[in-house]
Design a protein around this motif. Structure first.
Motif, PDB file in Angstrom:
ATOM      1  N   THR A  36      -2.552  -9.562  -0.197  1.00 47.37           N
ATOM      2  CA  THR A  36      -2.373  -8.053  -0.203  1.00 47.37           C
ATOM      3  C   THR A  36      -3.367  -7.402   0.544  1.00 47.37           C
ATOM      4  OG1 THR A  36      -1.730  -8.148  -2.586  1.00 47.37           O
ATOM      5  CG2 THR A  36      -1.938  -5.826  -1.468  1.00 47.37           C
ATOM      6  N   GLU A  38      -3.433  -3.773   2.754  1.00 47.18           N
ATOM      7  CA  GLU A  38      -2.831  -2.517   2.965  1.00 47.18           C
ATOM      8  C   GLU A  38      -1.370  -2.288   2.773  1.00 47.18           C
ATOM      9  OE1 GLU A  38      -3.575  -1.901   7.269  1.00 47.18           O
ATOM     10  OE2 GLU A  38      -5.734  -2.055   7.189  1.00 47.18           O
ATOM     11  N   ASN A  39      -1.132  -2.307   1.524  1.00 51.02           N
ATOM     12  CA  ASN A  39       0.330  -2.360   1.003  1.00 51.02           C
ATOM     13  C   ASN A  39       1.453  -3.053   1.644  1.00 51.02           C
ATOM     14  OD1 ASN A  39      -0.516  -0.110  -0.673  1.00 51.02           O
ATOM     15  ND2 ASN A  39      -0.115   1.475   1.037  1.00 51.02           N
ATOM     16  N   ARG A  40       0.812  -4.267   2.177  1.00 53.75           N
ATOM     17  CA  ARG A  40       1.708  -5.435   2.610  1.00 53.75           C
ATOM     18  C   ARG A  40       1.323  -6.752   1.900  1.00 53.75           C
ATOM     19  NH1 ARG A  40       6.236  -3.354   4.834  1.00 53.75           N
ATOM     20  NH2 ARG A  40       5.698  -1.841   6.529  1.00 53.75           N
ATOM     21  N   PHE A  41       2.304  -7.616   1.681  1.00 51.98           N
ATOM     22  CA  PHE A  41       2.225  -8.940   1.085  1.00 51.98           C
ATOM     23  C   PHE A  41       2.361  -9.790   1.991  1.00 51.98           C
ATOM     24  CE2 PHE A  41       3.269  -5.608  -1.883  1.00 51.98           C
ATOM     25  CZ  PHE A  41       2.269  -5.789  -2.884  1.00 51.98           C
ATOM     26  N   ARG A  53       5.386 -11.727   6.195  1.00 53.70           N
ATOM     27  CA  ARG A  53       5.108 -10.304   5.745  1.00 53.70           C
ATOM     28  C   ARG A  53       6.270  -9.682   4.822  1.00 53.70           C
ATOM     29  NH1 ARG A  53       1.920  -6.182   9.131  1.00 53.70           N
ATOM     30  NH2 ARG A  53       0.114  -7.543   9.702  1.00 53.70           N
ATOM     31  N   PHE A  54       5.841  -9.146   3.716  1.00 56.71           N
ATOM     32  CA  PHE A  54       6.746  -8.716   2.948  1.00 56.71           C
ATOM     33  C   PHE A  54       6.377  -7.354   2.193  1.00 56.71           C
ATOM     34  CE2 PHE A  54       7.241 -13.014   2.748  1.00 56.71           C
ATOM     35  CZ  PHE A  54       8.648 -13.409   2.937  1.00 56.71           C
ATOM     36  N   LYS A  55       7.411  -6.543   2.001  1.00 52.51           N
ATOM     37  CA  LYS A  55       7.229  -5.271   1.324  1.00 52.51           C
ATOM     38  C   LYS A  55       6.656  -5.068   0.084  1.00 52.51           C
ATOM     39  CE  LYS A  55       9.638  -2.654   4.580  1.00 52.51           C
ATOM     40  NZ  LYS A  55      10.758  -1.404   4.753  1.00 52.51           N
ATOM     41  N   THR A  56       7.356  -6.202  -0.847  1.00 48.72           N
ATOM     42  CA  THR A  56       7.026  -6.270  -2.186  1.00 48.72           C
ATOM     43  C   THR A  56       6.372  -7.561  -2.628  1.00 48.72           C
ATOM     44  OG1 THR A  56       9.055  -7.099  -2.981  1.00 48.72           O
ATOM     45  CG2 THR A  56       8.925  -4.689  -2.679  1.00 48.72           C
ATOM     46  N   ASP A  59       9.274  -9.978  -3.427  1.00 48.87           N
ATOM     47  CA  ASP A  59       9.842 -10.582  -2.264  1.00 48.87           C
ATOM     48  C   ASP A  59       9.120 -12.024  -1.719  1.00 48.87           C
ATOM     49  OD1 ASP A  59      11.933  -8.866  -2.339  1.00 48.87           O
ATOM     50  OD2 ASP A  59      11.133  -7.522  -0.816  1.00 48.87           O
TER      51      ASP A  59
END
Length: 73
Positions: A36, A38-41, A53-56, A59
């Motif tokens: 994780t 900066e709010n990205r996975f 890269r994923f938002k959650t 995902d």
């Protein structure tokens, strides 16, 4: 038609290079990990250095599991 096979995926938080990452394993074999930032996975497939890269987190985990199924069926 192929018989459906159930697998047990385990997720464990470990520290690597000073960062806490979530490692996914199947039968004691690592399939990848999620970091994780900066709010990205960032999802890394085991043995690779490039990230997806994923938002959650869900995902990212789904991606690693689907890659495992694609290459180990």
């Amino acid at each position: 038609m192929a018989k459906e096979q159930k697998i047990m995926v385990q997720q464990e938080d470990v520290t690597r290079n000073g960062h806490t990452v979530s490692v996914l394993t199947v039968a004691k074999n690592e399939i990848g990990y999620v970091e994780t930032i900066e709010n990205r996975f960032l999802a890394y497939i085991a043995g690779q250095t490039s990230a997806n890269r994923f938002k959650t987190m869900d995902d990212a985990v789904a991606f690693l599991i689907s890659e495992y199924h694609l290459h180990h069926s």
